[in-house]
Design a protein around this motif. Structure first.
Motif, PDB file in Angstrom:
ATOM      1  N   UNK A 168      -5.654  -6.517  -0.309  1.00  0.00           N
ATOM      2  CA  UNK A 168      -5.708  -6.379  -1.924  1.00  0.00           C
ATOM      3  C   UNK A 168      -6.895  -5.929  -2.432  1.00  0.00           C
ATOM      4  N   UNK A 169      -7.992  -6.430  -1.880  1.00  0.00           N
ATOM      5  CA  UNK A 169      -9.328  -5.962  -2.323  1.00  0.00           C
ATOM      6  C   UNK A 169      -9.475  -4.691  -1.839  1.00  0.00           C
ATOM      7  N   UNK A 170      -9.238  -4.149  -0.437  1.00  0.00           N
ATOM      8  CA  UNK A 170      -9.621  -2.846   0.052  1.00  0.00           C
ATOM      9  C   UNK A 170      -8.618  -2.007  -0.769  1.00  0.00           C
ATOM     10  N   UNK A 171      -7.569  -2.068  -1.277  1.00  0.00           N
ATOM     11  CA  UNK A 171      -6.739  -1.259  -1.783  1.00  0.00           C
ATOM     12  C   UNK A 171      -6.872  -1.202  -3.458  1.00  0.00           C
ATOM     13  N   UNK A 172      -7.798  -2.102  -3.585  1.00  0.00           N
ATOM     14  CA  UNK A 172      -8.198  -2.227  -5.355  1.00  0.00           C
ATOM     15  C   UNK A 172      -6.968  -2.727  -6.162  1.00  0.00           C
ATOM     16  N   UNK A 173      -6.130  -3.545  -5.484  1.00  0.00           N
ATOM     17  CA  UNK A 173      -4.795  -3.979  -6.213  1.00  0.00           C
ATOM     18  C   UNK A 173      -5.164  -5.431  -6.083  1.00  0.00           C
TER      19      UNK A 173
ATOM     20  N   UNK B 279       0.169  -8.019  -7.767  1.00  0.00           N
ATOM     21  CA  UNK B 279       0.760  -6.551  -7.777  1.00  0.00           C
ATOM     22  C   UNK B 279       1.502  -6.197  -6.579  1.00  0.00           C
ATOM     23  N   UNK B 280       0.676  -6.388  -5.480  1.00  0.00           N
ATOM     24  CA  UNK B 280       1.365  -5.730  -4.175  1.00  0.00           C
ATOM     25  C   UNK B 280       2.716  -6.746  -3.896  1.00  0.00           C
ATOM     26  N   UNK B 281       2.564  -8.017  -4.079  1.00  0.00           N
ATOM     27  CA  UNK B 281       3.910  -8.691  -4.016  1.00  0.00           C
ATOM     28  C   UNK B 281       5.036  -8.196  -4.816  1.00  0.00           C
ATOM     29  N   UNK B 282       4.618  -7.911  -6.253  1.00  0.00           N
ATOM     30  CA  UNK B 282       5.746  -7.527  -6.938  1.00  0.00           C
ATOM     31  C   UNK B 282       6.452  -6.028  -6.496  1.00  0.00           C
ATOM     32  N   UNK B 283       5.356  -5.241  -5.730  1.00  0.00           N
ATOM     33  CA  UNK B 283       6.055  -3.906  -5.365  1.00  0.00           C
ATOM     34  C   UNK B 283       6.786  -4.390  -4.034  1.00  0.00           C
ATOM     35  N   UNK B 284       6.495  -5.135  -3.279  1.00  0.00           N
ATOM     36  CA  UNK B 284       7.239  -5.371  -1.973  1.00  0.00           C
ATOM     37  C   UNK B 284       8.374  -6.089  -2.245  1.00  0.00           C
ATOM     38  N   UNK B 285       8.334  -6.940  -3.432  1.00  0.00           N
ATOM     39  CA  UNK B 285       9.619  -7.698  -3.714  1.00  0.00           C
ATOM     40  C   UNK B 285      11.038  -6.637  -3.802  1.00  0.00           C
ATOM     41  N   UNK B 286      10.960  -5.523  -4.080  1.00  0.00           N
ATOM     42  CA  UNK B 286      11.933  -4.609  -4.063  1.00  0.00           C
ATOM     43  C   UNK B 286      12.514  -4.298  -2.830  1.00  0.00           C
TER      44      UNK B 286
END
Length: 114
Positions: free
Chosen positions: A29-34, A38-45
């Motif tokens: 998450x830190x490396x992606x600056x996210x 938020x990453x979990x919300x994207x992957x939830x789909x």
């Protein structure tokens, strides 16, 4: 989970590079600056989460290494540890759930087919 789209490929590489860090989810998450949220919300789909995605990738790497004849002398437990699994019984259970065989049986079964 579907294959990464064109914008996701770079993140996937970052996930792989971050696997040796103690807290891979936060590092990614830190490396992606996210945010991890938020990453979990994207992957939830996709029906997964960041931690499940990381575990799945680690299991895939273990399976690849178990198939590799050059790594035949390396023990299953060493392969698991090298890929970030600290609890061998949990690793074996997760591996069996994903591949349908215990890691040792997976390795031996593939060795007999080669």
């Amino acid at each position: 989970m579907s294959e990464p789209g064109p914008d996701e490929g770079q993140g996937d590489g970052r996930a792989q590079r971050s696997r040796s860090r103690p807290d891979s989810g936060r590092a990614i998450a830190a490396e992606l600056k996210l945010s991890a949220r938020y990453i979990n919300q994207l992957l939830e789909a996709e029906g997964t989460s960041l931690s499940r995605y990381i575990w799945s990738r680690r299991l895939d790497r273990c399976a690849e290494q178990l198939k590799d004849p050059a790594l035949r002398a390396r023990g299953v437990s060493q392969i698991a540890m090298d890929n970030g699994f600290n609890d061998l019984s949990h690793f074996s259970k997760a591996f069996r759930m994903k591949f349908g065989l215990a890691p040792r049986d997976y390795r031996n079964g593939l060795a007999m087919l080669s």
